[in-house]
Design an enzyme around this catalytic site. Structure first.
Site, mmCIF file in Angstrom:
data_model
loop_
_atom_site.group_PDB
_atom_site.id
_atom_site.type_symbol
_atom_site.label_atom_id
_atom_site.label_comp_id
_atom_site.label_asym_id
_atom_site.label_seq_id
_atom_site.Cartn_x
_atom_site.Cartn_y
_atom_site.Cartn_z
ATOM 1 N N HIS A 55 -59.161 -42.545 -48.006
ATOM 2 C CA HIS A 55 -58.807 -43.758 -48.997
ATOM 3 C C HIS A 55 -59.415 -45.084 -48.498
ATOM 4 O O HIS A 55 -59.806 -45.417 -47.244
ATOM 5 C CB HIS A 55 -57.322 -43.914 -48.895
ATOM 6 C CG HIS A 55 -56.585 -42.993 -49.651
ATOM 7 N ND1 HIS A 55 -56.610 -42.833 -50.988
ATOM 8 C CD2 HIS A 55 -55.692 -41.876 -49.098
ATOM 9 C CE1 HIS A 55 -55.665 -41.833 -51.275
ATOM 10 N NE2 HIS A 55 -55.322 -41.394 -50.141
ATOM 11 N N LYS A 255 -49.645 -42.885 -55.236
ATOM 12 C CA LYS A 255 -50.756 -43.086 -55.957
ATOM 13 C C LYS A 255 -51.138 -42.360 -57.254
ATOM 14 O O LYS A 255 -52.244 -42.856 -57.735
ATOM 15 C CB LYS A 255 -52.043 -42.657 -54.895
ATOM 16 C CG LYS A 255 -51.741 -43.629 -53.537
ATOM 17 C CD LYS A 255 -52.939 -43.292 -52.616
ATOM 18 C CE LYS A 255 -52.865 -44.029 -51.234
ATOM 19 N NZ LYS A 255 -51.738 -43.500 -50.435
ATOM 20 N N ILE A 341 -45.608 -39.972 -41.276
ATOM 21 C CA ILE A 341 -47.215 -40.109 -41.481
ATOM 22 C C ILE A 341 -47.462 -39.598 -42.773
ATOM 23 O O ILE A 341 -47.975 -38.444 -42.917
ATOM 24 C CB ILE A 341 -48.315 -39.494 -40.660
ATOM 25 C CG1 ILE A 341 -47.709 -40.087 -38.992
ATOM 26 C CG2 ILE A 341 -49.459 -39.966 -40.809
ATOM 27 C CD1 ILE A 341 -47.770 -41.532 -38.981
ATOM 28 N N GLU A 342 -47.030 -40.127 -43.807
ATOM 29 C CA GLU A 342 -47.290 -39.680 -45.315
ATOM 30 C C GLU A 342 -48.557 -40.500 -45.616
ATOM 31 O O GLU A 342 -49.540 -40.887 -44.621
ATOM 32 C CB GLU A 342 -46.143 -40.190 -46.343
ATOM 33 C CG GLU A 342 -46.049 -41.584 -46.284
ATOM 34 C CD GLU A 342 -44.976 -41.920 -47.417
ATOM 35 O OE1 GLU A 342 -44.580 -41.143 -48.060
ATOM 36 O OE2 GLU A 342 -44.311 -42.928 -47.154
ATOM 37 N N SER A 343 -49.043 -40.420 -46.929
ATOM 38 C CA SER A 343 -50.538 -40.848 -47.406
ATOM 39 C C SER A 343 -50.404 -42.289 -46.813
ATOM 40 O O SER A 343 -49.377 -42.795 -47.251
ATOM 41 C CB SER A 343 -50.667 -40.614 -48.702
ATOM 42 O OG SER A 343 -52.074 -41.134 -49.202
ATOM 43 N N SER A 347 -56.272 -40.120 -43.756
ATOM 44 C CA SER A 347 -57.496 -41.092 -43.619
ATOM 45 C C SER A 347 -57.260 -41.874 -42.458
ATOM 46 O O SER A 347 -58.189 -42.287 -41.562
ATOM 47 C CB SER A 347 -57.581 -42.214 -44.660
ATOM 48 O OG SER A 347 -57.195 -41.503 -45.831
ATOM 49 N N CYS A 406 -67.259 -11.750 -48.741
ATOM 50 C CA CYS A 406 -66.695 -12.637 -50.009
ATOM 51 C C CYS A 406 -68.004 -12.930 -50.817
ATOM 52 O O CYS A 406 -68.579 -13.619 -50.762
ATOM 53 C CB CYS A 406 -66.157 -13.773 -49.401
ATOM 54 S SG CYS A 406 -65.755 -14.897 -50.892
ATOM 55 N N CYS A 448 -62.583 -9.615 -51.612
ATOM 56 C CA CYS A 448 -62.736 -9.437 -50.076
ATOM 57 C C CYS A 448 -61.623 -9.257 -49.165
ATOM 58 O O CYS A 448 -61.570 -8.943 -47.909
ATOM 59 C CB CYS A 448 -63.470 -10.933 -49.549
ATOM 60 S SG CYS A 448 -62.349 -12.319 -49.734
HETATM 61 C C1 FAD Z 1 -49.542 -33.976 -51.799
HETATM 62 C C2 FAD Z 1 -49.937 -34.747 -50.655
HETATM 63 C C3 FAD Z 1 -51.195 -35.676 -50.739
HETATM 64 C C4 FAD Z 1 -51.736 -36.200 -49.992
HETATM 65 N N1 FAD Z 1 -53.000 -36.847 -50.037
HETATM 66 C C5 FAD Z 1 -53.541 -37.375 -49.157
HETATM 67 C C6 FAD Z 1 -55.039 -37.923 -49.022
HETATM 68 O O1 FAD Z 1 -55.548 -37.762 -50.089
HETATM 69 N N2 FAD Z 1 -55.284 -38.714 -48.124
HETATM 70 C C7 FAD Z 1 -54.560 -38.996 -47.004
HETATM 71 O O2 FAD Z 1 -55.097 -39.964 -46.016
HETATM 72 N N3 FAD Z 1 -53.439 -38.664 -46.866
HETATM 73 C C8 FAD Z 1 -52.884 -37.849 -47.706
HETATM 74 N N4 FAD Z 1 -51.521 -37.407 -47.566
HETATM 75 C C9 FAD Z 1 -51.018 -37.478 -46.418
HETATM 76 C C10 FAD Z 1 -51.568 -36.420 -45.364
HETATM 77 O O3 FAD Z 1 -51.609 -35.240 -45.838
HETATM 78 C C11 FAD Z 1 -50.417 -36.493 -44.180
HETATM 79 O O4 FAD Z 1 -50.270 -37.665 -43.453
HETATM 80 C C12 FAD Z 1 -50.734 -35.574 -42.906
HETATM 81 O O5 FAD Z 1 -51.298 -34.355 -43.246
HETATM 82 C C13 FAD Z 1 -49.771 -35.681 -41.812
HETATM 83 O O6 FAD Z 1 -50.103 -34.871 -40.871
HETATM 84 P P1 FAD Z 1 -49.230 -34.457 -39.598
HETATM 85 O O7 FAD Z 1 -50.002 -33.715 -38.708
HETATM 86 O O8 FAD Z 1 -48.269 -35.601 -39.314
HETATM 87 O O9 FAD Z 1 -48.270 -33.390 -40.508
HETATM 88 P P2 FAD Z 1 -48.280 -31.906 -40.855
HETATM 89 O O10 FAD Z 1 -49.660 -31.389 -41.257
HETATM 90 O O11 FAD Z 1 -47.098 -31.444 -41.552
HETATM 91 O O12 FAD Z 1 -48.080 -31.142 -39.211
HETATM 92 C C14 FAD Z 1 -47.069 -31.369 -38.570
HETATM 93 C C15 FAD Z 1 -46.744 -29.909 -37.673
HETATM 94 O O13 FAD Z 1 -45.664 -30.114 -36.888
HETATM 95 C C16 FAD Z 1 -45.015 -28.641 -36.801
HETATM 96 N N5 FAD Z 1 -43.657 -28.631 -36.594
HETATM 97 C C17 FAD Z 1 -42.683 -29.011 -37.246
HETATM 98 N N6 FAD Z 1 -41.490 -29.037 -36.552
HETATM 99 C C18 FAD Z 1 -41.639 -28.113 -35.538
HETATM 100 C C19 FAD Z 1 -41.069 -27.450 -34.434
HETATM 101 N N7 FAD Z 1 -39.648 -27.722 -34.471
HETATM 102 N N8 FAD Z 1 -41.717 -26.832 -33.255
HETATM 103 C C20 FAD Z 1 -43.028 -26.951 -33.376
HETATM 104 N N9 FAD Z 1 -43.909 -27.189 -34.166
HETATM 105 C C21 FAD Z 1 -43.242 -27.957 -35.433
HETATM 106 C C22 FAD Z 1 -45.371 -27.973 -38.033
HETATM 107 O O14 FAD Z 1 -45.514 -26.677 -38.202
HETATM 108 C C23 FAD Z 1 -46.855 -28.644 -38.546
HETATM 109 O O15 FAD Z 1 -48.002 -27.714 -38.154
HETATM 110 C C24 FAD Z 1 -51.049 -36.405 -48.665
HETATM 111 C C25 FAD Z 1 -50.016 -35.624 -48.253
HETATM 112 C C26 FAD Z 1 -49.295 -34.878 -49.250
HETATM 113 C C27 FAD Z 1 -48.145 -34.196 -49.069
#
Ligand code: FAD
Length: 483
Positions: A55, A255, A341-343, A347, A406, A448
Site C-alpha cells: 500500500h 479499503k 496486524i491487519e491491513s 506492506s 503442471c 498435476c
Molecule cells: C482479506 C485480507 C486482505 C488483506 N490485504 C492486504 C494487502 O493487500 N496488503 C497488506 O499490506 N496487508 C493486507 N492484509 C493484512 C495482512 O494479510 C496481514 O497483516 C498479515 O498477513 C498478518 O501476518 P501475521 O504473520 O501477523 O499473521 P498470520 O499470517 O495469520 O500468521 C499467524 C500464524 O500464527 C500461527 N499461530 C496461531 N496460534 C498459534 C499457536 N497457538 N501456536 C502456534 N502457532 C500459532 C498461525 O498458524 C499462523 O501461521 C490483508 C488481510 C486480509 C485478511
C-alpha cells in the site's frame, strides 16, 4: 516437532509473514532462536490469503503505528523482495471516485497522505484515469493515484522469509501448537502439543490468535475479531485488464472491493468485510462473492464470471485498540506482542521485522551480529519464464526439467523436487503449489495433482495415502483400489 534444543533465547510464535520476517531479522544476530507454528507450512494464515498489495500508505491515520510502519515497509519492500527472490512490481494504485461525496474522500486521503510525508500522490480527473486505465467505467469522475504502491506475492514473501531464517540457524518447529505458557526464573516454559520448551523471550506473532497467546501470560489486554474477506480469482487470460490496483473509496469496514492484476498475472477481485463465524472460518459464500462481483463491476464492467478459476477467503485480525499492537508487555518482561496486524500488515512487515528484532536484541542486553549471516536467498528463474534456448540448456543440465508436471503453469519435475528439498521446504500439495504454481492454473491441479502426490510420497518417504493437500488431516487418497 523437529525439536532441536530444549532452551532457546527467543521463541517466535507464528510463522506468518510477520513472524517469518521477524525470525529472519533476528537470525542475523547470534542467539538460539526458534519459530513455532501450528500449521504444517508457512503462509497458512492471513499471510497466504490476502490481496498482496504494497500500500501507498496514505490512508492510515497520521501518527498511528499503521501509518508509520506502512510507509517504512513499503519503502523497504522492493529490496527485501529482491534479496529473497520474491516477485514484486511497483504498479501504483488508484482510488476512484464516482461523484462529489467520493471526491471529498479522495481529497481527505490525499491530505492525510501529504501530512504523512507520502511521495508520489496525485489527484487526477476521470478522463486522465481512463487514459491510463482504459477498462475503468465512464462513471469514474476522479482518482487518487499513488505511484509508490505495488503488488507482491504474499505467500512467497512469507515462505522465503522463513527459509532465510532457517538457513541462518533458526529452528522451524512446524505443526506445533502453543497451548500454555508458564513463567520461570529465566523466562518462560512454553507447553505445546508436541512437548515443552524453555525460552528467555517470546515474540507473539500468532495472527488472529495473538490475543489468546497474550492471555496465556495473563496479559490479554486486547481482543481480536476475525473479519473475513472473500475473493474471486480470475484466469490469467484476463490479467492485465488493469495495470494498477483499483480501489473504490474506503469505508469504516476497510479499503473496499478492488480490481487488480496479481504479481503472477491473474485478475483478482474482492475482498468484502464481514465478521467471521469463528477464527477458523475461511469458507466462501455465493452471496458474498455475488456482492464482490457486483461491486467490482462498478469499477470495470468488463469482468467475466466464466473466467473465475477459484474463490478464497482470509481473516483480518482486527484489534479493539484500533491500531497495530507492537511492544513488550508492561506486565510481563520478555513477552513481546506483535498483534492486531491487519491491513496494511503485509506492506508493513519488513519494517516491523527490523524494528522488533532490534528491540528484542536490546531486551537481551544487545545481541552481537553473526559473522556470516546470509541475507540473500539463492533463487532460480522459473522454467516458464525461460527462453527456448535457456529451456534446452536447463534440460541438458538437469533432465528432470524435461518432464512437465503442471501444464497450465509449465512447472517441471525439477522445480517440484526443489520446492520440497529447499530448507523449510514443501510438505504438502498446497506447499508445492505456493512455491512453484503447480496447480494454480486453469485446471486447478486436475492434471498435476497425482504426479505431485507421487513426488511428495517419494521425497518424504511416506505412503501416497499419507500425502496431505493442505493441513493436518487433509488426505487426498482415502485408500487403495485393488483390482
Ligand atoms: C482479506 C485480507 C486482505 C488483506 N490485504 C492486504 C494487502 O493487500 N496488503 C497488506 O499490506 N496487508 C493486507 N492484509 C493484512 C495482512 O494479510 C496481514 O497483516 C498479515 O498477513 C498478518 O501476518 P501475521 O504473520 O501477523 O499473521 P498470520 O499470517 O495469520 O500468521 C499467524 C500464524 O500464527 C500461527 N499461530 C496461531 N496460534 C498459534 C499457536 N497457538 N501456536 C502456534 N502457532 C500459532 C498461525 O498458524 C499462523 O501461521 C490483508 C488481510 C486480509 C485478511
Amino acid at each position: 516437532m523437529d525439536k532441536i534444543k530444549d532452551n532457546y533465547d527467543i521463541m517466535v510464535i507464528g510463522a506468518g509473514v510477520v513472524g517469518g520476517l521477524i525470525a529472519r531479522s533476528l537470525s542475523f544476530f547470534n542467539a538460539a532462536i526458534c519459530i513455532v507454528d501450528r500449521h504444517i507450512d508457512a503462509a497458512m494464515g492471513a499471510s497466504g490469503a490476502n490481496s498482496g498489495i504494497v500500500h501507498g500508505g496514505y490512508d492510515a491515520k497520521s501518527g498511528s503505528l499503521k501509518a508509520k510502519f506502512n510507509i517504512l515497509g513499503t519503502a523497504m519492500m522492493e529490496e527485501t523482495c529482491r534479496k529473497l527472490g520474491v516477485p514484486y512490481k511497483n504498479t501504483g494504485s488508484f482510488v476512484i471516485a464516482f461523484g462529489p461525496d467520493d471526491e471529498l474522500e479522495l481529497a481527505r486521503l490525499y491530505e492525510n497522505g501529504i501530512k504523512g510525508g507520502i511521495k508520489g500522490l496525485e489527484l487526477i480527473s476521470g478522463e486522465e484515469a481512463r487514459k491510463l486505465e482504459p477498462a475503468l467505467n465512464e462513471t469514474v469522475t476522479k482518482a487518487l493515484w499513488s505511484k509508490t504502491a505495488g503488488v507482491v506475492s504474499p505467500y512467497k514473501l512469507n515462505i522465503s522469509a522463513v527459509e532465510n531464517a532457517v538457513i541462518n540457524g533458526v529452528d522451524y518447529l512446524r505443526e506445533t501448537t502453543v497451548t500454555e505458557i508458564q513463567r520461570t526464573e529465566n523466562g518462560f516454559n512454553v507447553i505445546t502439543d508436541k512437548g515443552a520448551l524453555n525460552t528467555k523471550v517470546i515474540v507473539n506473532c500468532a495472527g488472529i490468535y495473538a490475543d489468546e497467546i497474550a492471555g496465556m501470560v495473563n496479559d490479554g489486554f486486547f481482543s481480536l475479531t476475525p473479519r473475513k474477506g472473500e475473493y474471486l480469482l480470475i484466469d490469467r487470460s484476463e490479467g492485465g485488464l488493469v495495470k494498477r490496483v483499483i480501489f473504490q473509496t474506503p469505508s469504516e469496514k476497510g479499503k473496499g472491493v478492488l480490481v487488480m492484476t496479481t504479481v503472477d498475472g491473474n485478475l483478482l477481485i474482492g475482498p468484502d468485510a464481514n465478521i467471521a463465524a469463528s477464527k477458523e472460518d475461511i469458507s466462501t459464500h455465493a452471496d458474498s462473492l455475488d456482492f464482490v462481483y457486483k461491486t467490482a463491476l462498478k469499477s470495470c464492467s468488463n469482468l467475466h464470471l466464466d473466467k473465475v478459476i477459484t474463490s478464497f477467503a482470509g481473516l483480518r485480525a482486527t484489534p479493539d485498540t484500533g491500531d497495530f499492537i507492537i511492544g513488550e508487555s508492561r506486565k510481563v518482561p520478555g513477552f513481546y506482542n506483535v498483534a492486531g496486524i491487519e491491513s496494511p500488515g503485509l506492506s508493513s512487515a519488513p519494517a516491523i521485522a527490523e524494528f522488533v528484532a532490534n528491540e528484542i536484541s536490546e531486551i537481551l542486553g544487545g545481541l552481537p551480529y553473526k559473522e556470516n549471516y546470509i541475507e540473500v536467498l539463492e533463487s532460480h528463474e522459473f522454467f516458464r519464464d525461460m527462453t527456448m534456448d535457456e529451456k534446452e540448456r536447463a534440460i541438458k543440465e538437469n533432465p528432470e526439467h524435461g518432464r512437465l508436471v503442471c501444464r497450465c503453469e509449465s512447472v517441471t519435475e525439477a522445480e517440484v523436487l526443489e520446492s520440497i528439498r529447499r530448507p523449510a521446504g514443501a510438505r504438502t500439495v498446497d506447499g508445492v503449489k505456493r512455491r512453484t504454481r503447480a496447480g494454480m492454473g486453469r485446471c486447478q491441479g486436475g492434471f498435476c495433482m497425482p504426479t505431485v502426490v507421487e513426488i511428495l510420497s517419494k521425497e518424504l518417504k511416506i505412503e501416497k495415502e499419507e500425502v496431505l493437500k493442505g493441513d493436518r488431516g487433509s488426505y487426498i487418497l482415502a485408500g487403495r483400489n485393488r483390482g
